[in-house]
Design an enzyme around this catalytic site. Structure first.
Site, PDB file in Angstrom:
ATOM      1  N   GLY A   1      -0.373  -7.283   2.618  1.00  0.00           N
ATOM      2  CA  GLY A   1      -0.611  -6.228   3.597  1.00  0.00           C
ATOM      3  C   GLY A   1      -1.993  -6.312   4.220  1.00  0.00           C
ATOM      4  O   GLY A   1      -2.527  -7.393   4.505  1.00  0.00           O
ATOM      5  N   SER A   2      -2.592  -5.147   4.402  1.00  0.00           N
ATOM      6  CA  SER A   2      -3.859  -5.058   5.156  1.00  0.00           C
ATOM      7  C   SER A   2      -5.038  -5.715   4.460  1.00  0.00           C
ATOM      8  O   SER A   2      -6.100  -5.875   5.082  1.00  0.00           O
ATOM      9  CB  SER A   2      -4.183  -3.590   5.447  1.00  0.00           C
ATOM     10  OG  SER A   2      -3.182  -3.007   6.251  1.00  0.00           O
ATOM     11  N   THR A   3      -4.887  -6.107   3.197  1.00  0.00           N
ATOM     12  CA  THR A   3      -5.997  -6.814   2.545  1.00  0.00           C
ATOM     13  C   THR A   3      -6.263  -8.159   3.210  1.00  0.00           C
ATOM     14  O   THR A   3      -7.329  -8.764   2.989  1.00  0.00           O
ATOM     15  CB  THR A   3      -5.720  -7.036   1.047  1.00  0.00           C
ATOM     16  OG1 THR A   3      -4.492  -7.762   0.908  1.00  0.00           O
ATOM     17  CG2 THR A   3      -5.624  -5.719   0.307  1.00  0.00           C
ATOM     18  N   LEU A   4      -5.337  -8.656   4.044  1.00  0.00           N
ATOM     19  CA  LEU A   4      -5.544  -9.921   4.748  1.00  0.00           C
ATOM     20  C   LEU A   4      -6.067  -9.730   6.168  1.00  0.00           C
ATOM     21  O   LEU A   4      -6.339 -10.720   6.870  1.00  0.00           O
ATOM     22  CB  LEU A   4      -4.241 -10.735   4.789  1.00  0.00           C
ATOM     23  CG  LEU A   4      -3.798 -11.390   3.484  1.00  0.00           C
ATOM     24  CD1 LEU A   4      -2.761 -12.465   3.747  1.00  0.00           C
ATOM     25  CD2 LEU A   4      -4.960 -11.983   2.708  1.00  0.00           C
TER      26      LEU A   4
ATOM     27  N   SER B   1      -7.668  -0.018  10.172  1.00  0.00           N
ATOM     28  CA  SER B   1      -6.545  -0.900   9.832  1.00  0.00           C
ATOM     29  C   SER B   1      -5.553  -0.978  10.981  1.00  0.00           C
ATOM     30  O   SER B   1      -4.342  -0.793  10.823  1.00  0.00           O
ATOM     31  CB  SER B   1      -5.845  -0.409   8.551  1.00  0.00           C
ATOM     32  OG  SER B   1      -5.113  -1.454   7.932  1.00  0.00           O
TER      33      SER B   1
END
Length: 579
Positions: A299-302, A354
């Site tokens: 998810g948004s960690t990338l 995000s």
């Protein structure tokens, strides 16, 4: 009369003489032939019989090496035990079964049925060895010895004991009853930990005296294994993770703590865990090291990776403004959107909020192949080099055809799957100035020729520009991830779990971050899988665990607090310098 007697000569029947002579000759020739056959043509049988009566082997067994953490705290040790065995032939010949009370006492101390023990011993009376019970304690062995049951004997062995219990179970693993490693580092480094037993072959006479030493093989002592794990940080991470999994009613969770400079893993924990000292009635799936085997869409960690790729290519600068109006767009037949129209956003704002729209525009601003190559360079789709059994490379498709929508979803961390360990390596690369290093579970690094070399995947200037953006994410959007006294940068992630044919109803909450930002030392990744309560976002379920683990780890390692300076101030300073 006397004269006639002296003239009488006894006669011998010739054929009888020759018959007896022939029989003697045949017997002699038969003995010679048999002797020649035994000694020349087939001597092995007599040698074997002689060896069975005179040749003996005494083993010089070595205990398995210890496993310790980086500070010398024992994680796995071998303790002396005894094995109870029986010689059925001796039991039968001495009518030992008549000692009813003794056999009952033996069964009671072993907590077994006496008839079952007797049946096992007498099933084949000609056998010379039958196990009765493996690995009994010295106290039990002493009691059994005092029973003096003919044909019941004791043999010295060793048993593996794990002082850290469930805290380090998935890393250390365990051995089977024969002291062979079957999980974790016990299995990976089984040969190193085992060493080689010595043995002495000798011949004895009829009285049992040793008369000849035929072979004397010296034992090769085992080696102790020093892990990169810091058991203090390991215990802290496990305590925090276990509490979070229970509090958020999650099915499982993982935490990885890595030294960004050396690639050494300081903590690797999973919940639920198991007790390696007593694995009876433990479900097999609990043995799985989820931090290296299970992969999720990050998810948004990338999203920081997408921003970094765009800056690396040069399509944007750290102060570039991206127009995300009207808050949605169509790529092919699919829609990309933000919850609201956020208008013009800086790259920092894209990460703080995000924004899918902002990330998509960053991804589409670079050539497709450059974007994909950088995802592979970051380590997705390959193993981390840690060398543990069962590690998954995750999923990163290597195909020629990608639609714009697929590239957009890739930029948000969808359409790619990574293990917590892979995510920890990526964030370690960000903290290490864009240099990707292999992770290792062994103190001192990885000597593997394939995974042992470091690789620069991003420029130092690009990663330096990204770090204050990650700090702004924590300060402005994820206050639960803050660590008092330290500057922290990181990114949350909340992904819907994929199922056959699409996506289901379960979530994964993630947080990945680094600290202290003035001089990064640690990268921590927290994954909370399938939280069951009302809270399921990464900033709600994973960020608090990250904060407590990072805070404790920094203090345990005596890493000095850095001077507080907000990301907004740093960006402002850079803008002034640029002007």
């Amino acid at each position: 009369m006397n004269k006639k007697a002296t003239k009488y000569q006894p006669t011998t029947v010739a054929w009888r003489f020759y018959l007896v002579l022939s029989v003697i000759a045949l017997v002699y020739l038969g003995l010679v032939a048999r002797t020649a056959y035994i000694q020349v043509i087939e001597p092995d049988m007599l040698k074997k019989q002689g060896d069975l009566r005179s040749l003996r082997i005494s083993a010089n067994k070595v205990h398995r090496g210890s496993i310790v953490d980086r500070n010398g705290h024992e994680l796995a040790v071998s303790v002396p035990v005894q094995t109870v065995w029986a010689d059925p032939k001796v039991v039968v010949e001495n009518n030992a079964l008549a000692k009813v009370d003794h056999w009952q006492a033996l069964a009671d101390v072993l907590d077994k049925d006496v008839n079952e023990i007797k049946a096992r011993v007498t099933r084949n009376p000609t056998k010379r060895f039958v196990y009765v019970e493996r690995q009994v304690s010295p106290a039990m062995a002493n009691y059994i010895k005092q029973l003096k049951i003919p044909g019941i004997y004791l043999r010295k062995e060793s048993k593996r004991f794990y002082p850290a219990g469930e805290i380090s179970a998935h890393v250390v693993g365990f051995t089977n009853v024969d002291d062979k490693g079957i999980e974790g580092v016990e299995r990976v480094y089984d040969q190193l930990l085992t060493g080689e037993n010595g043995k002495k072959r000798y011949r004895k006479d009829a009285k049992g005296h040793r008369i000849e030493v035929i072979e004397d093989v010296e034992s090769v002592p085992p080696q102790d294994l020093v892990l990169s794990i810091d058991q203090r940080i390991q215990a802290l991470a496990y305590q925090e993770l276990k509490g979070a999994v229970k509090a958020f009613k999650a099915s499982s969770g993982s935490v990885v703590v890595a030294d960004v400079h050396s690639g050494e893993i300081l903590a690797l924990v999973n919940s639920p865990s198991f007790n390696p000292n007593n694995r009876a009635n433990t479900a097999i799936h609990r043995f799985r090291n989820r931090a290296i085997t299970d992969f999720y869409e990050p998810g948004s960690t990338l999203k920081p990776l997408t921003a970094l790729i765009a800056m690396e290519f040069g399509s944007v600068e750290s102060d570039t403004i991206i127009d995300t109006s009207p808050g949605w767009m169509r790529l092919g037949g699919s829609r990309v959107s933000d919850p609201i129209n956020r208008g013009k956003l800086s790259i920092t704002d894209i990460l703080v909020h995000s924004s899918n729209m902002g990330t998509t525009k960053l991804a589409l601003s670079v050539p497709k192949q450059f974007l994909l190559d950088k995802f592979f360079d970051a380590g997705f789709g390959e193993e981390t080099g840690v060398g543990l059994i069962g590690e998954s490379p995750g999923i990163m498709h290597d195909r020629s055809r990608w639609s714009q929508f697929e590239l957009a979803t890739l930029s948000w961390g969808h359409g790619v799957a990574a293990t917590p360990l892979q995510l920890a390596r990526f964030y370690s690369s960000l903290a290490n100035g864009g240099v990707k290093k292999p992770l290792t579970i062994i103190k001192g690094g990885n000597d593997d020729p394939v995974f042992g070399a470091e690789q620069r995947i991003f420029s130092a200037s690009s990663t330096e520009n990204l770090l204050p953006m990650l700090e702004a994410v924590v300060n402005d959007h994820t206050p639960l991830a803050k660590v008092e006294g330290y500057r922290v940068g990181g990114k949350t992630g909340t992904a819907i779990k994929a199922v056959a044919g699409g996506y289901g109803n379960d979530y994964v909450g993630l947080f990945a971050g680094i600290a202290p930002l003035s001089k990064p030392e640690l990268a921590v990744v927290v994954v909370i899988n399938e939280p069951g309560g009302d809270l399921y976002h990464g900033g709600e379920v994973a960020a608090p665990v990250f904060s407590r683990v990072m805070k404790g780890a920094l203090r345990l390692l005596n890493i000095a607090p850095d001077q507080e300076k907000t990301a907004a101030q740093q960006i402002s300073d850079k803008e002034l310098t640029h002007v």
